[in-house]
Design an enzyme around this catalytic site. Structure first.
Site, mmCIF file in Angstrom:
data_model
loop_
_atom_site.group_PDB
_atom_site.id
_atom_site.type_symbol
_atom_site.label_atom_id
_atom_site.label_comp_id
_atom_site.label_asym_id
_atom_site.label_seq_id
_atom_site.Cartn_x
_atom_site.Cartn_y
_atom_site.Cartn_z
ATOM 1 N N ASP A 1 4.666 2.123 -3.958
ATOM 2 C CA ASP A 1 3.729 2.430 -5.035
ATOM 3 C C ASP A 1 3.483 1.138 -5.827
ATOM 4 O OD1 ASP A 1 2.448 3.212 -7.309
ATOM 5 O OD2 ASP A 1 3.703 4.971 -7.668
ATOM 6 N N CYS B 1 -14.627 -0.823 -5.354
ATOM 7 C CA CYS B 1 -15.898 -0.614 -4.661
ATOM 8 C C CYS B 1 -16.582 0.606 -5.286
ATOM 9 C CB CYS B 1 -15.714 -0.480 -3.154
ATOM 10 S SG CYS B 1 -14.583 0.813 -2.659
ATOM 11 N N ASP C 1 0.864 -1.196 0.000
ATOM 12 C CA ASP C 1 0.000 0.000 0.000
ATOM 13 C C ASP C 1 0.890 1.232 0.000
ATOM 14 O OD1 ASP C 1 -3.231 0.293 0.573
ATOM 15 O OD2 ASP C 1 -2.081 2.115 1.014
#
Ligand SMILES: C[S@@+](CC[C@H](N)C(=O)[O-])C[C@H]1O[C@@H](n2cnc3c(N)ncnc32)[C@H](O)[C@@H]1O
Length: 399
Positions: A174, A329, A147
């Site tokens: 990254d 999402c 992350d």
């Protein structure tokens, strides 16, 4: 008092104007935010033999706890239940996780010795589930989380500690550039697995003997130790993980095709518009913060590019024959169908979009495809149809 109507339901007109405009531009039906009593979902965590029984689960909640038909370890509870107040949550035996997110993990079709890369891992819901599925299969599989955010990686680390996950490591990096390959030195994990096997059910002695024999004969294990000691093995300078359990700390980070990952999940950074419950929390927190966090036009415009770069790097780190799962999402076509359509058109010869396995009796929403490319195996979950958060999953095999 909130702006919700007298029945306590949320009204579309309460959403900030910039968000309504975003929904219009992306052809997202705003009524998804008004679905009444969208259920919550929990997942049982930890070793199978220590998992809670349905009776024990019932004791934790006021309302019904319903196993989700055809989907292992997931239970549906009422929207009003407070998971964080449950003792079993505090003890790390249940995890609040939307069913649609769980389906992204199940799409990886995890096998015992898989080495899995989770390229946007924080706060860690999927990482923990992957680690649980690996541990419960009793193999020597691992999961590597990446992350870009230090703060979110810290939250992830705390989750891994809380849920006693011992085969996951986290890098702050990254994901579009990350290049560390799967762990190659697995002796400590092998010893741990053997010790666990010995501790387990005495009646399974014969099975364990076979298992140990299997590991001893495992060609990969035989060669990896030798590999790690050879002086001509290609290595880059060691990139220190943000966090790794003892058993994965001495990985020599060898660069060799055989240490590409078996599976990669890109649960991409996105506009989060499908996370209904999360978005509605801004009614309490203030829509200004929402607009600042989510509706920044620069951020949104950079997302399309980021999502494509993440998927490109994921593909480079995936073995031939391996599976890439792309999920968001978001309900926006641009971040879902368009990304997958573009990717497949770039990889006509080596990428196959496969159906996602076992969605049980879950209903899915129609795809929004504007491309000539067939993406009919991708899946959209939508609050109005699936009774879950808004979510998109595509599973691509590298051939
Ligand atoms: C949708 S969230 C991931 C949720 C996570 N997979 C889970 O199940 O808990 C997206 C994450 O991507 C991270 N992210 C954003 N840009 C990134 C990049 N370039 N490389 C790696 N991670 C990135 C964000 O910090 C955020 O934590």
């Amino acid at each position: 008092m909130t702006n919700s109507d007298v029945a306590g339901r949320f009204s579309i007109s309460n959403l900030p104007k910039s968000f309504i405009k975003f929904l219009e531009d992306n052809e997202i039906d705003p009524s998804v935010y008004c679905v009444n009593n969208l259920p919550r979902y929990i997942r049982l965590t930890g070793p199978l033999q220590q998992q809670l029984t349905l009776k024990e689960l019932h004791e934790q909640f006021n309302g019904p706890v319903l196993p989700v038909d055809g989907i292992d370890n997931f239970f549906r509870i009422d929207a009003k239940e407070k998971i964080v107040d449950c003792q079993t949550y505090k003890d790390g035996k249940i995890f609040g996780m939307d069913l649609s997110s769980g389906m992204a993990v199940y799409s990886l079709d995890i096998k015992p010795d898989d080495h899995i890369l989770d390229l946007c891992c924080a706060p860690g819901a999927k990482l923990c589930m992957i680690a649980d599925l690996l541990a419960n299969q009793g193999g020597i599989g691992t999961v590597t989380g990446v992350d870009i955010s230090n703060h979110r990686a810290s939250i992830c680390k705390n989750l891994l500690k809380k849920y006693k996950v011992n085969r996951a490591r986290i890098f702050v990096a990254d994901g579009t550039q990350f290049s560390v390959m799967a762990p190659s030195y697995l002796e400590p994990l092998k010893r741990l697995v053997e010790a666990n096997n010995r501790k387990n059910d005495a009646n399974k002695k014969e099975e364990q003997r076979q298992q140990t024999k299997k590991y001893n004969n495992d060609e990969r294990l035989e060669t990896e130790l030798m590999d790690s000691r050879k002086s001509d093995v290609k290595r880059s300078p060691i990139i220190r993980p943000f966090w790794a359990p003892q058993i994965l700390r001495s990985d020599p980070q060898i660069i060799n095709e055989k240490y590409l990952y078996d599976k990669v999940i890109v649960d991409a950074e996105c506009t989060h518009d499908g996370s209904i419950a999360h978005i509605l929390k801004y009614e309490k927190w203030g829509w200004d913060a929402f607009e600042k966090n989510f509706m920044n036009p620069d951020r949104i415009n950079n997302l399309w590019d980021l999502q494509r770069k993440l998927i490109i790097n994921a593909w480079n780190l995936l073995k031939t024959g391996g599976i890439l799962v792309y999920s968001t999402c978001s309900l926006s076509r641009k971040q879902n169908e368009d990304v997958i359509g573009w990717f497949l058109s770039e990889h006509m010869n080596d990428a196959i979009l496969e159906p996602i396995p076992s969605i049980g009796t879950l209903k899915t929403a129609p795809l929004r495809n504007n491309n000539n490319i067939d993406i009919s195996n991708a899946v959209r979950f939508d609050p109005l149809i699936s009774n879950t958060s808004g979510f998109f999953v595509a599973r691509i095999r590298k051939q």
